[in-house]
Design an enzyme around this catalytic site. Structure first.
Site, PDB file in Angstrom:
ATOM      1  N   ASP A  35       0.832  -1.201   0.000  1.00 28.98           N
ATOM      2  CA  ASP A  35       0.000   0.000   0.000  1.00 28.98           C
ATOM      3  C   ASP A  35       0.873   1.260   0.000  1.00 28.98           C
ATOM      4  OD1 ASP A  35      -2.125   1.886   0.607  1.00 28.98           O
ATOM      5  OD2 ASP A  35      -3.267   0.190   1.386  1.00 28.98           O
ATOM      6  N   THR A  76      -6.869   3.776  -2.365  1.00 33.38           N
ATOM      7  CA  THR A  76      -6.704   2.361  -1.998  1.00 33.38           C
ATOM      8  C   THR A  76      -7.796   1.445  -2.566  1.00 33.38           C
ATOM      9  OG1 THR A  76      -5.584   3.006   0.007  1.00 33.38           O
ATOM     10  CG2 THR A  76      -6.519   0.794  -0.022  1.00 33.38           C
ATOM     11  N   ASN A  97     -12.406   5.537  -1.998  1.00 37.50           N
ATOM     12  CA  ASN A  97     -12.533   4.771  -0.745  1.00 37.50           C
ATOM     13  C   ASN A  97     -13.935   4.961  -0.200  1.00 37.50           C
ATOM     14  OD1 ASN A  97      -9.912   3.858  -0.842  1.00 37.50           O
ATOM     15  ND2 ASN A  97      -9.119   5.569   0.358  1.00 37.50           N
ATOM     16  N   ASP A 159      -9.680  -3.536   5.621  1.00 36.75           N
ATOM     17  CA  ASP A 159     -10.823  -4.303   5.100  1.00 36.75           C
ATOM     18  C   ASP A 159     -10.822  -4.294   3.570  1.00 36.75           C
ATOM     19  OD1 ASP A 159     -11.600  -1.585   4.858  1.00 36.75           O
ATOM     20  OD2 ASP A 159     -12.987  -1.708   6.549  1.00 36.75           O
ATOM     21  N   ARG A 160     -10.726  -3.104   2.961  1.00 37.85           N
ATOM     22  CA  ARG A 160     -10.800  -3.038   1.497  1.00 37.85           C
ATOM     23  C   ARG A 160      -9.624  -3.737   0.818  1.00 37.85           C
ATOM     24  NH1 ARG A 160     -10.894   2.368   3.387  1.00 37.85           N
ATOM     25  NH2 ARG A 160      -8.885   3.434   3.279  1.00 37.85           N
ATOM     26  N   HIS A 356      -1.370   2.451  -5.262  1.00 39.62           N
ATOM     27  CA  HIS A 356      -1.148   3.850  -5.664  1.00 39.62           C
ATOM     28  C   HIS A 356       0.215   4.194  -5.102  1.00 39.62           C
ATOM     29  CE1 HIS A 356      -1.860   4.805  -1.474  1.00 39.62           C
ATOM     30  NE2 HIS A 356      -2.953   4.078  -1.539  1.00 39.62           N
ATOM     31  N   HIS A 483      -2.071  10.992  -1.497  1.00 45.93           N
ATOM     32  CA  HIS A 483      -2.089  10.543  -2.898  1.00 45.93           C
ATOM     33  C   HIS A 483      -3.500  10.742  -3.414  1.00 45.93           C
ATOM     34  CE1 HIS A 483      -4.094   7.053  -1.132  1.00 45.93           C
ATOM     35  NE2 HIS A 483      -3.181   7.145  -0.176  1.00 45.93           N
TER      36      HIS A 483
HETATM   37 ZN   LIG Z   1      -3.696   2.647  -0.338  1.00 50.28          ZN
END
Ligand SMILES: [Zn+2]
Length: 542
Positions: A35, A76, A97, A159-160, A356, A483
């Site tokens: 991430d 994300t 998100n 979670d995502r 990203h 970002h």
């Molecule tokens: Zn991210």
């Protein structure tokens, strides 16, 4: 004799076929998302990496030096969805998100699901599912190709990061519950946690990790790729004064001020031990679920979130972020050795990328980068519209998008004209892009295209506010970075393939992150995800 000849031929050809198939088909695919990892981190920290982690990936794997996200906003949720669906938000529907939902007149989370319930704890952190994802993922296609005989599992601190890669019909997705340090899931996937996940949680590794001091891995003077440890652009942990090593985590975990108490479970994600915990959990998943042990391909989707928490907290070029990458590098190396001993790297197909990248902290390169006064901008535009039209037609402003009220008395063309004229007078604004008519987009065609691929008419707003390069949200005035933009600092990420089927090589051709899933699908000889618009990266298959 003829009969025996026939039997022999059948036996021989079936042995041959099986042999050929075993060589061509990996037993396990491991997707690794780091991430917020920028491409340049591969080389920026090169001299301090060990031999078995990132260096091994680059020496034995296939690296794409010019891999990019080809949409904005680079966040994300959209990133994870794009890697595994092989397409962009305009198709898979994960446009942020969170985003403003016109029906419920509220912000919705990309994986939030009010109808789902937490499994594995009493918190609300499990009210999640992939119900907003509009394409199948690589995991779904592996399940479909093998008639559900595969094991497909997504794991992450976020979670995502677990849910979107695993897709609609995986065996499981597990993520971290910040209120108690346990891995949980939702009843979208199962009614009860497997015994092995409960046993893993009962080991209470978080208590162990958070009772130690976070020291730099190497002597502090080795971190000359970063700025000095004590810099004002870093955000200190809650209830602490400064962001400097060493971090006595057991002490920081207990601090309390103004009625707000830190918690070791809440703090873990922004320390390197969030990554350590995910490696522990990955090993438990592989072993308990017998992954990679037979000829039916399995998929483990891993997403390391702590690198993102640290970037937001301390900013790039901080000793903290560098230390996190040096530790991740050592742990990746150990993980590759572990995989080689247990399953054999020749039987595994690994890809590594990021969801990203990240912008430089504006204070470090200022000018021209700076902080965009998001709230001030919204108030200013609302005021201007009121002054000129006698009403405020803005329903919501989120993800740099203006959602206009839709009714007959609203003249969209007129409002677009007013916003476009006055927004440009506000510091940081480069252009205003009407999201329902890209034929009028006067920005660089590449930028228009990135914005177009990042939106979905039923979910997105009407106008996109494009900023100048290097401008980030004012929320980071307190330190750290972020970002989300269309620019290279946010879009340029590593894309690396590694393992049995992959020859060591590299290229500098422009590739999109949406090309990863079609390429893996081609290597597995399976159908690609349902929404996939990416292209096969041919060089990887050679
Ligand atoms: Zn991210």
């Amino acid at each position: 004799m003829r009969f025996y000849g026939y039997v022999l031929t059948v036996l021989f050809s079936s042995v041959l076929f099986k042999h050929a198939k075993a060589q061509e088909q990996p037993k396990l695919v491991i997707g690794i998302i780091v991430d917020q990892m920028r491409y340049d981190y591969l080389y920026r920290y090169w001299n301090d990496y060990g031999d078995k982690g990132f260096k091994r990936l680059l020496e034995e794997g296939f690296i794409l030096h010019d891999g990019h996200y080809q949409y904005a906003p680079t966040y994300t949720g959209p990133g994870h969805a794009s890697v595994y669906t092989g397409t962009n938000p305009n198709v898979h529907g994960i446009i942020g998100n969170e985003w403003y939902d016109r029906k419920s007149k509220s912000l919705v989370n990309c994986v939030g699901d009010e109808s789902a319930n937490t499994v594995g704890s009493d918190s609300y952190d499990g009210k999640m599912s992939p119900h907003r994802l509009l394409s199948t993922t690589l995991a779904d296609q592996i399940e479909l190709a093998t008639n559900k005989r595969s094991k497909t599992i997504g794991i992450s601190i976020k979670d995502r990061g677990a849910i979107l890669p695993a897709g609609r019909k995986p065996d499981a997705a597990y993520w971290y519950d910040k209120s108690n340090g346990r891995f949980i899931t939702s009843d979208y996937y199962m009614k009860d946690l497997p015994e092995w996940v409960k046993a893993f949680n009962d080991r209470k590794l978080v208590d162990q990790y958070m009772s130690q001091t976070w020291q730099t891995l190497l002597p502090l003077d080795r971190y000359d790729e970063s700025l000095p440890d004590d810099k004002p652009f870093e955000r200190a942990f809650p209830n602490t004064e400064k962001a400097v090593f060493p971090y006595d985590l057991s002490k920081i975990s207990q601090l309390q001020r103004f009625g707000i108490k830190n918690s070791p479970y809440n703090l873990l994600p922004a320390t390197p031990f969030g990554n350590t915990l995910l490696f522990d959990f990955a090993k438990a998943t592989l072993e308990s679920e017998n992954m990679g042990k037979d000829d039916i391909v399995d998929l483990l989707a891993m997403s390391f979130s702590s690198t993102d928490y640290a970037g937001h907290q301390f900013g790039n070029f901080s000793v903290e972020v560098q230390d996190m990458y040096l530790r991740l590098d050592r742990e990746l190396g150990e993980f590759f050795d572990y995989l080689d001993q247990g399953i054999g790297l020749k039987n595994i197909l690994i890809f590594l990328t990021a969801d990203h990248a990240a912008e430089d902290v504006p204070g470090l390169v200022s000018p021209p980068g700076d902080y965009f006064r998001m709230n001030g901008f919204e108030a200013y535009i609302r005021h201007k519209l009121n002054e000129l039209t006698g009403s405020d037609p803005i329903e919501s402003f989120s993800n740099q998008q203006i959602y206009l009220i839709k009714n007959d008395s609203i003249d969209l063309k007129e409002i677009t004209k007013i916003v476009s004229t006055y927004a440009l007078l506000f510091p940081g604004v480069r252009s205003v892009i009407a999201l329902n008519d890209f034929s009028n987009c006067i920005d660089d065609p590449l930028i228009c295209d990135l914005v177009r691929k990042g939106i979905m008419p039923t979910r997105s707003g009407d106008l996109y506010i494009q900023l100048h390069p290097g401008w980030i949200n004012e929320a980071y005035l307190a330190g750290g970075t972020t970002h989300g933009s269309t620019y290279a600092h946010d879009t340029h990420v590593p894309i690396i393939f590694f393992g049995g089927l992959i020859n060591a090589s590299n290229n500098y051709k422009r590739a999109g992150v949406q090309d990863i899933a079609p390429t893996i699908s081609a290597l597995l000889k399976i159908a690609r995800p349902s929404g996939s618009t990416g292209m096969i990266i041919e060089d990887v298959l050679k």
